[in-house]
Design a protein around this motif. Structure first.
Motif, PDB file in Angstrom:
ATOM      1  N   TRP A   1      12.267 -49.469  -5.858  1.00 19.53           N
ATOM      2  CA  TRP A   1      11.607 -50.767  -5.723  1.00 19.53           C
ATOM      3  C   TRP A   1      10.445 -50.685  -4.720  1.00 19.53           C
ATOM      4  CZ3 TRP A   1      11.390 -53.831  -1.244  1.00 19.53           C
ATOM      5  CH2 TRP A   1      10.801 -55.085  -1.428  1.00 19.53           C
ATOM      6  N   ALA A   2      10.728 -50.100  -3.564  1.00 18.23           N
ATOM      7  CA  ALA A   2       9.734 -50.088  -2.484  1.00 18.23           C
ATOM      8  C   ALA A   2       8.509 -49.242  -2.832  1.00 18.23           C
ATOM      9  CB  ALA A   2      10.378 -49.571  -1.202  1.00 18.23           C
ATOM     10  N   LEU A   3       8.742 -48.109  -3.507  1.00 14.60           N
ATOM     11  CA  LEU A   3       7.619 -47.210  -3.816  1.00 14.60           C
ATOM     12  C   LEU A   3       7.033 -47.469  -5.197  1.00 14.60           C
ATOM     13  CD1 LEU A   3       9.065 -43.864  -2.361  1.00 14.60           C
ATOM     14  CD2 LEU A   3       7.483 -45.436  -1.283  1.00 14.60           C
ATOM     15  N   ARG A   4       7.511 -48.502  -5.844  1.00 10.18           N
ATOM     16  CA  ARG A   4       6.976 -48.943  -7.136  1.00 10.18           C
ATOM     17  C   ARG A   4       7.087 -47.846  -8.195  1.00 10.18           C
ATOM     18  NH1 ARG A   4       3.909 -49.647  -2.793  1.00 10.18           N
ATOM     19  NH2 ARG A   4       2.321 -48.164  -3.411  1.00 10.18           N
ATOM     20  N   LEU A   5       8.282 -47.230  -8.244  1.00 10.92           N
ATOM     21  CA  LEU A   5       8.543 -46.152  -9.199  1.00 10.92           C
ATOM     22  C   LEU A   5       9.303 -46.670 -10.405  1.00 10.92           C
ATOM     23  CD1 LEU A   5       9.776 -43.416  -6.687  1.00 10.92           C
ATOM     24  CD2 LEU A   5       7.540 -43.526  -7.767  1.00 10.92           C
ATOM     25  N   ARG A   6       9.285 -45.901 -11.487  1.00  5.82           N
ATOM     26  CA  ARG A   6      10.068 -46.236 -12.668  1.00  5.82           C
ATOM     27  C   ARG A   6      11.500 -45.737 -12.468  1.00  5.82           C
ATOM     28  NH1 ARG A   6       5.486 -44.143 -15.429  1.00  5.82           N
ATOM     29  NH2 ARG A   6       6.655 -42.287 -15.982  1.00  5.82           N
TER      30      ARG A   6
ATOM     31  N   VAL B   1       6.501 -53.994   3.225  1.00  2.00           N
ATOM     32  CA  VAL B   1       7.899 -53.728   2.851  1.00  2.00           C
ATOM     33  C   VAL B   1       7.956 -52.873   1.585  1.00  2.00           C
ATOM     34  CG1 VAL B   1      10.096 -54.822   2.251  1.00  2.00           C
ATOM     35  CG2 VAL B   1       8.586 -55.904   3.885  1.00  2.00           C
ATOM     36  N   ARG B   2       6.904 -53.009   0.728  1.00  2.82           N
ATOM     37  CA  ARG B   2       6.836 -52.185  -0.486  1.00  2.82           C
ATOM     38  C   ARG B   2       6.165 -50.852  -0.154  1.00  2.82           C
ATOM     39  NH1 ARG B   2       7.277 -55.101  -5.323  1.00  2.82           N
ATOM     40  NH2 ARG B   2       7.523 -53.057  -6.285  1.00  2.82           N
ATOM     41  N   SER B   3       6.782 -50.117   0.743  1.00  7.44           N
ATOM     42  CA  SER B   3       6.273 -48.791   1.126  1.00  7.44           C
ATOM     43  C   SER B   3       7.473 -47.928   1.517  1.00  7.44           C
ATOM     44  CB  SER B   3       5.316 -48.919   2.321  1.00  7.44           C
ATOM     45  OG  SER B   3       6.041 -49.251   3.486  1.00  7.44           O
ATOM     46  N   GLY B   4       7.203 -46.738   2.041  1.00  4.21           N
ATOM     47  CA  GLY B   4       8.288 -45.852   2.467  1.00  4.21           C
ATOM     48  C   GLY B   4       9.080 -46.406   3.639  1.00  4.21           C
ATOM     49  N   LEU B   5       8.586 -47.495   4.234  1.00  2.00           N
ATOM     50  CA  LEU B   5       9.286 -48.072   5.387  1.00  2.00           C
ATOM     51  C   LEU B   5      10.702 -48.528   5.029  1.00  2.00           C
ATOM     52  CD1 LEU B   5       9.135 -49.136   8.332  1.00  2.00           C
ATOM     53  CD2 LEU B   5       8.343 -51.309   7.382  1.00  2.00           C
TER      54      LEU B   5
END
Lengths: 52, 268
Positions: free
Chosen positions: B206-211, B59-63
């Motif tokens: 959130w999903a792509l773990r960005l700032r 879920v923590r991806s581009g999906l």
């Protein structure tokens, strides 16, 4: 993304400015070039994990 | 086979399964043609594979931003369908074609693929820089998110604008024109598009773990891409030089490139 808004004869009078044949050709080239890139990338990923 | 290899195999199997399910869902909802769903599944595969990590759930991806993009554009397309049908502007019943799917989503998938990595590395080397290890990977994520923000904002703005936006104006001249005119915009449609794009940017962060600053760049680039799309529509598309698929493809590419340039020049 106006392409999916398909004008119909006898409605508002709006028509696509681009000639139909050129529009179709451009779309085919896009699918041909980018579609092949997508396919090659997909095969490359699968090959990397399953065959190496 | 090492534990790491087993993990990779399991993750890849999950991604393949999800991509096939995504294509099936698109097809069953008649959101795209068979060829459109096929390419949609392929793009989903590349996008998730390029952004997923074995340290996090899938879920923590581009999906997740991709799924949100699909839901928002699907709802926007269905919204006010009767109004659009009466005006002769509704979407074809069998959904988006392969060219439309590729025009809107391929850049998001390709930017996080091996090809995207090679292009970014070459670009860095050509610029004489040696910072690729620091910035290339986050920049690829930003480019992917910016392309998705642009695709969402563009579709939502045109669909909502056609249904509820009233008489649109040309972006360059501010003259009122008929609904459906290439490059025409409505205030309501543009605001809805920006809101949709902001939603995708927030979820993508959130999903792509960005700032937050990185997500803000992606949102800004995506919105610039939205107006670049209208600019192309009002100029080259209106003159009959290029069609809408090429306009959409160019606009997502523009948004992705702009995000990378801003990140490289001002944030790094």
């Amino acid at each position: 993304m106006g392409e999916e808004m398909q004008g119909v004869e006898g409605d508002t009078g709006w028509r696509k400015a681009i000639p139909e044949t050129r529009d179709r050709l451009q779309s085919r080239v896009l699918v041909g070039v980018v579609g092949v890139l997508l396919a090659l990338e997909t095969v490359a990923v699968l090959r990397q994990v399953y065959f190496i | 086979m090492s534990e790491q290899n087993v993990r990779e195999h399991i993750l890849l199997a999950e991604i393949v399964g999800i991509s096939v399910a995504f294509a099936g869902l698109v097809l069953s909802l008649r959101a795209a043609t068979v060829a459109g769903a096929f390419f949609g599944g392929m793009i989903c595969f590349l996008l998730v594979n390029g952004t997923a990590s074995s340290q996090y759930t899938i879920v923590r991806s581009g999906l997740t931003p991709l799924a949100l993009l699909f839901v928002l554009t699907f709802l926007a397309t269905r919204a006010g369908r009767r109004v659009k049908a009466q005006a002769g502007l509704s979407e074809k019943r069998h959904g988006r074609s392969s060219a439309q799917v590729i025009a809107n989503l391929s850049i998001a998938g390709l930017t996080v693929s091996g090809l995207g990595f090679v292009v970014m590395m070459r670009g860095e080397v050509c610029c004489g820089g040696g910072y690729y290890k620091v910035w290339v990977w986050p920049a690829m994520m930003l480019m992917c998110l910016a392309a998705m923000v642009e695709a969402t904002a563009d579709t939502v703005s045109s669909e909502i604008g056609q249904a509820f936006g009233g008489r649109p104006v040309m972006l360059l001249t501010l003259q009122h024109v008929d609904p459906g005119t290439d490059g025409a915009v409505t205030l309501l449609g543009s605001l809805a598009g920006i809101a949709g794009g902001a939603f995708v940017a927030a979820v993508g962060m959130w999903a792509l773990r960005l700032r937050p600053s990185q997500a803000a760049i992606a949102l800004f680039a995506g919105i610039c891409g939205l107006f670049f799309d209208s600019f192309l529509g009002a100029t080259v598309e209106r003159r009959g030089w290029i069609g809408n698929d090429l306009v959409n493809f160019t606009s997502t590419l523009f948004a992705a490139a702009l995000a990378a340039i801003i990140y490289r020049l001002f944030v790094l």
